[in-house]
Design a protein around this motif. Structure first.
Motif, PDB file in Angstrom:
ATOM      1  N   TYR A  56       0.833  -1.204   0.000  1.00 22.08           N
ATOM      2  CA  TYR A  56       0.000   0.000   0.000  1.00 22.08           C
ATOM      3  C   TYR A  56       0.868   1.255   0.000  1.00 22.08           C
ATOM      4  N   GLN A  97      -2.860   6.871   8.210  1.00 24.30           N
ATOM      5  CA  GLN A  97      -3.097   6.250   6.896  1.00 24.30           C
ATOM      6  C   GLN A  97      -2.982   4.725   6.954  1.00 24.30           C
ATOM      7  N   LYS A 136      -4.606   2.882   8.740  1.00 23.82           N
ATOM      8  CA  LYS A 136      -5.967   2.349   8.856  1.00 23.82           C
ATOM      9  C   LYS A 136      -6.539   1.986   7.484  1.00 23.82           C
ATOM     10  N   GLU A 137      -5.947   2.544   6.431  1.00 23.38           N
ATOM     11  CA  GLU A 137      -6.429   2.301   5.072  1.00 23.38           C
ATOM     12  C   GLU A 137      -5.880   0.993   4.492  1.00 23.38           C
ATOM     13  N   TYR A 150      -6.079   7.137  -4.273  1.00 25.96           N
ATOM     14  CA  TYR A 150      -7.023   8.187  -3.890  1.00 25.96           C
ATOM     15  C   TYR A 150      -7.827   8.746  -5.071  1.00 25.96           C
TER      16      TYR A 150
END
Length: 278
Positions: A176, A188, A190-191, A232
């Motif tokens: 990621y 971030q 958490k994404e 995003y």
């Protein structure tokens, strides 16, 4: 008619000859061991020659030598360790040569167990050296520490030093991170798909973020394909960014993106750390 005693005990010439031959054979059998010993005396072993032979064997490393007596143990990583250092650890020239040939062919030690598999390292040698080998016990094992890890430059092994992060989580985080170009804040994480909230809470104290290591996107050179990995932006947003530039020329400032109807202030703040206008 009965035989006279004289005739009964008489011996013929043929019988007498056979008796003589038998006596000679018995005498030969009794005398033979003494005759053999007189002609085959035991040879004395030459101790000097024996010691010389042992010395030659020690030189080949096939038998144990006194190198371990003068060994100086120290903590070491066996990968690319100079021969002189191996010698200090008590290894023979042949043992060192075998290790160097293994490395020359692309061999690498990932764990202590890898060194144990070397046929030139005896069980006694390994037992003596194991406490000083600066490698994990088994491949894939990483010792946990309380050190704080910079997440934008860490590899999987570095991340796995954090308690709660195994090889699976480490790969997910790096995958990621590479799509983003780096993290600009801890939240971030958490994404990251698959990273649960409990693990997130456990690892946050051991993570720091260096924004200077973020790889930014040059918006005036980016294509739809190069933007495709960036998480995003949707397909429509990527397409709109490229088409607006094609119609109006290069972006002068980040605020120019507000002219695109499907990009709002929330998204703009989210992508701002990743945008470069050269």
């Amino acid at each position: 008619m009965s035989l006279s005693p004289k005739k009964y005990f008489s011996v013929t010439k043929k019988e007498w000859n056979g008796l003589v031959v038998l006596m000679i054979l018995i005498a030969l059998v009794l005398v033979a061991p003494y005759v053999y010993q007189s002609f085959h005396k035991n040879e004395t072993i030459d101790v000097k020659d024996f010691n010389a032979a042992v010395a030659r064997l020690k030189g080949t490393g096939l038998v144990d030598s006194n190198t371990t007596a003068n060994a100086t143990p120290f903590r070491f990583n066996p990968n690319n360790l100079p021969p002189q250092q191996w010698a200090k650890l008590g290894l023979t020239e042949q043992q060192i040569g075998t290790i160097k040939n293994y490395e020359a062919k692309g061999g690498h030690f990932n764990s202590k167990a890898d060194l144990k598999k070397m046929y030139s390292i005896s069980a006694e040698d390994y037992k003596r050296l194991a406490p000083y080998i600066d490698l994990p016990e088994k491949a894939g094992y990483v010792e946990k520490t309380n050190a704080v890890v910079e997440i934008n430059s860490a590899d999987t092994l570095k991340l796995m030093q954090i308690r709660g992060i195994g090889s699976g989580y480490a790969r997910l985080i790096i995958r990621y991170r590479d799509r983003l170009g780096g993290f600009y804040k801890k939240e971030q994480l958490k994404e990251v798909a698959g990273l649960d909230s409990l693990t997130y809470q456990d690892i946050i104290p051991f993570i720091k973020v260096d924004e200077a290591k973020i790889i930014k996107i040059d918006l005036n050179k980016a294509t739809q394909n190069s933007l495709a990995v960036f998480p995003y932006l949707s397909y429509k947003q990527r397409n709109a960014i490229v088409e607006y530039r094609n119609q109006h020329g290069d972006y002068k400032e980040l605020a120019d993106l507000k002219n695109i109807p499907i990009i709002d202030d929330v998204l703009l703040r989210k992508i701002e750390p990743y945008i470069s206008l050269k």
